[in-house]
Design a protein around this motif. Structure first.
Motif, short mmCIF file in Angstrom:
data_model
loop_
_atom_site.label_atom_id
_atom_site.label_comp_id
_atom_site.label_asym_id
_atom_site.label_seq_id
_atom_site.Cartn_x
_atom_site.Cartn_y
_atom_site.Cartn_z
N MET A 70 -82.25 4.81 -21.86
CA MET A 70 -81.57 5.89 -21.13
C MET A 70 -82.55 6.96 -20.66
O MET A 70 -82.32 7.62 -19.64
CB MET A 70 -80.48 6.50 -22.01
CG MET A 70 -79.33 5.54 -22.33
SD MET A 70 -78.74 4.61 -20.87
CE MET A 70 -78.12 5.94 -19.85
N LEU A 71 -83.65 7.15 -21.39
CA LEU A 71 -84.70 8.06 -20.93
C LEU A 71 -85.23 7.58 -19.59
O LEU A 71 -85.42 8.38 -18.66
CB LEU A 71 -85.82 8.13 -21.96
CG LEU A 71 -87.10 8.87 -21.54
CD1 LEU A 71 -86.80 10.34 -21.24
CD2 LEU A 71 -88.18 8.75 -22.62
N PHE A 72 -85.43 6.28 -19.46
CA PHE A 72 -85.93 5.74 -18.20
C PHE A 72 -84.86 5.77 -17.12
O PHE A 72 -85.18 5.83 -15.93
CB PHE A 72 -86.46 4.32 -18.39
CG PHE A 72 -87.84 4.29 -18.96
CD1 PHE A 72 -88.94 4.41 -18.13
CD2 PHE A 72 -88.05 4.20 -20.32
CE1 PHE A 72 -90.22 4.42 -18.64
CE2 PHE A 72 -89.32 4.22 -20.85
CZ PHE A 72 -90.42 4.33 -20.01
N HIS A 73 -83.61 5.74 -17.51
CA HIS A 73 -82.53 5.90 -16.54
C HIS A 73 -82.65 7.27 -15.87
O HIS A 73 -82.55 7.38 -14.64
CB HIS A 73 -81.17 5.77 -17.24
CG HIS A 73 -80.01 5.73 -16.30
ND1 HIS A 73 -79.54 6.85 -15.65
CD2 HIS A 73 -79.22 4.70 -15.89
CE1 HIS A 73 -78.51 6.52 -14.90
NE2 HIS A 73 -78.29 5.22 -15.02
N VAL A 74 -82.89 8.30 -16.67
CA VAL A 74 -83.03 9.65 -16.14
C VAL A 74 -84.29 9.78 -15.28
O VAL A 74 -84.26 10.33 -14.18
CB VAL A 74 -83.06 10.69 -17.29
CG1 VAL A 74 -83.35 12.09 -16.75
CG2 VAL A 74 -81.74 10.67 -18.05
N ILE A 75 -85.41 9.23 -15.80
CA ILE A 75 -86.67 9.28 -15.04
C ILE A 75 -86.51 8.60 -13.69
O ILE A 75 -86.94 9.12 -12.65
CB ILE A 75 -87.80 8.60 -15.86
CG1 ILE A 75 -88.17 9.47 -17.07
CG2 ILE A 75 -89.03 8.36 -14.98
CD1 ILE A 75 -89.15 8.80 -18.02
N GLY A 76 -85.87 7.44 -13.69
CA GLY A 76 -85.68 6.70 -12.45
C GLY A 76 -84.72 7.39 -11.51
O GLY A 76 -84.94 7.42 -10.29
N MET A 129 -81.60 0.13 -12.95
CA MET A 129 -82.64 -0.79 -12.49
C MET A 129 -83.99 -0.40 -13.07
O MET A 129 -84.85 -1.25 -13.33
CB MET A 129 -82.66 -0.84 -10.97
CG MET A 129 -81.42 -1.51 -10.38
SD MET A 129 -81.52 -1.83 -8.61
CE MET A 129 -81.36 -0.16 -7.96
N TYR A 130 -84.19 0.91 -13.27
CA TYR A 130 -85.41 1.38 -13.93
C TYR A 130 -85.32 1.13 -15.44
O TYR A 130 -86.29 0.70 -16.07
CB TYR A 130 -85.63 2.87 -13.66
CG TYR A 130 -86.00 3.19 -12.24
CD1 TYR A 130 -87.32 3.36 -11.84
CD2 TYR A 130 -85.01 3.33 -11.26
CE1 TYR A 130 -87.66 3.65 -10.53
CE2 TYR A 130 -85.34 3.61 -9.93
CZ TYR A 130 -86.66 3.77 -9.58
OH TYR A 130 -86.99 4.05 -8.28
N SER A 131 -84.17 1.44 -16.00
CA SER A 131 -84.03 1.27 -17.45
C SER A 131 -84.07 -0.21 -17.84
O SER A 131 -84.41 -0.54 -18.98
CB SER A 131 -82.73 1.92 -17.95
OG SER A 131 -81.60 1.38 -17.33
N LEU A 144 -95.76 2.15 -12.07
CA LEU A 144 -94.51 2.41 -12.78
C LEU A 144 -94.46 1.65 -14.11
O LEU A 144 -93.99 2.18 -15.12
CB LEU A 144 -93.32 2.02 -11.90
CG LEU A 144 -91.95 2.42 -12.44
CD1 LEU A 144 -91.82 3.94 -12.50
CD2 LEU A 144 -90.83 1.83 -11.59
N ILE A 145 -94.95 0.43 -14.10
CA ILE A 145 -95.01 -0.35 -15.34
C ILE A 145 -95.91 0.34 -16.36
O ILE A 145 -95.61 0.38 -17.56
CB ILE A 145 -95.53 -1.78 -15.05
CG1 ILE A 145 -94.39 -2.63 -14.51
CG2 ILE A 145 -96.10 -2.43 -16.29
CD1 ILE A 145 -93.26 -2.83 -15.49
N ILE A 173 -95.04 5.10 -22.29
CA ILE A 173 -94.00 5.87 -22.97
C ILE A 173 -93.42 5.07 -24.14
O ILE A 173 -93.25 5.60 -25.25
CB ILE A 173 -92.90 6.27 -21.98
CG1 ILE A 173 -93.44 7.29 -20.98
CG2 ILE A 173 -91.70 6.87 -22.73
CD1 ILE A 173 -92.45 7.71 -19.92
N VAL A 174 -93.11 3.79 -23.90
CA VAL A 174 -92.57 2.96 -24.98
C VAL A 174 -93.56 2.87 -26.14
O VAL A 174 -93.18 3.02 -27.31
CB VAL A 174 -92.23 1.54 -24.46
CG1 VAL A 174 -91.89 0.60 -25.63
CG2 VAL A 174 -91.05 1.60 -23.50
N ALA A 175 -94.83 2.65 -25.83
CA ALA A 175 -95.85 2.53 -26.88
C ALA A 175 -96.00 3.83 -27.65
O ALA A 175 -96.03 3.83 -28.89
CB ALA A 175 -97.18 2.13 -26.26
#
Length: 264
Positions: free
Chosen positions: A71-77, A110-112, A235-236, A242-244
């Motif tokens: 969901m963090l990446f949902h917001v970023i995207g 799509m980002y998340s 983007l990857i 961030i995940v790491a």
């Protein structure tokens, strides 16, 4: 024969890692050719994404911690999408109730889904990273990459300088992963490129099914330019970094809680 066996196991694990992205692509294909009465397509896609996430949690394919990262990446995207739409980079022409400033809420998934893939791959392949750079360097580079997606509309596009910076920073960084009973390894920068290429392939599929339209696709669909691979590469890198960093932070916190300081 041994190679084919490992290749099959690797492919199968990759398929499992792509459950959430696969749901999104199937939904895009389904919703393009079949109309559901009384509900706009973009709203339907949002509902499907939400239900899919809940089911992945229910059946234990994703954890609540992983959902927080996703969901963090949902917001970023979503923030990036709103800006790019405003700049005319691409468009979502269909109507929907769940649009914010011209961007349908489903687009953030799509980002998340990329973050979901990284989280799934991390645990299914039992990933370990060697020679990870200092967190301060990683966070600074991550921020610079994200900001460049916004600032290149006004100043120079620094993507190639940033890619060089990535190659230098992660020059010694190696990722190890397990396939079957074999432990394999590769340079982390190479894994960035491979993932970016396959996301570019996925982007072509998504745009073909009308997930969004680039300006040169409004009349007739055509292949997304190879230059987009560099965007996905960056983007990857943001996603993996961030995940790491979050996983390393969680591990440090767990170790601190298991080994509290001893006071005299």
């Amino acid at each position: 024969m041994r190679f084919l066996s490992l290749l099959w196991q690797f492919t199968w694990i990759q398929i499992l890692c792509c459950i959430f992205p696969a749901i999104i692509f199937l939904s895009l294909a389904f919703s393009k050719y079949i109309d559901i009465p009384f509900i706009p397509r973009y709203d339907l896609l949002l509902i499907i994404c939400i239900i899919a996430q809940l089911l992945l949690i229910k059946f234990g394919l994703e954890t609540w911690d992983e959902l927080k990262v996703i969901m963090l990446f949902h917001v970023i995207g979503l923030v990036l999408e709103i800006y790019k739409i405003h700049m005319g980079s691409w468009a979502y022409p269909e109507d929907a109730y769940t649009k914010i400033l011209g961007v349908p809420l489903y687009s953030g998934f799509m980002y998340s889904s990329v973050a979901s893939y990284i989280c799934q791959a991390w645990k299914r392949f039992d990933l370990t990273v060697k020679n990870w750079p200092k967190s301060s360097y990683v966070i600074t580079l991550c921020a610079a990459i994200y900001l460049n997606f916004f600032t290149h509309h006004y100043i120079w596009d620094l993507r190639y300088i940033l890619i060089i910076a990535v190659l230098i920073l992660f020059l010694r960084t190696v990722v190890s992963f397990t396939v079957g009973d074999k432990r394999l390894r590769m340079p982390l920068s190479l894994s960035f490129l491979l993932i970016a290429f396959f996301i570019w392939v996925a982007e072509n599929i998504a745009s073909f099914f009308g997930a969004w339209y680039y300006p040169d696709q409004e009349v007739t669909w055509q292949l997304v330019g190879f230059g987009k691979i560099t965007s996905w590469y960056l983007l990857i890198i943001i996603t993996v970094m961030i995940v790491a960093e979050l996983k390393f932070l969680k591990k440090d916190l767990q170790e601190d809680s298991e080994n509290p300081p001893i006071h005299d």
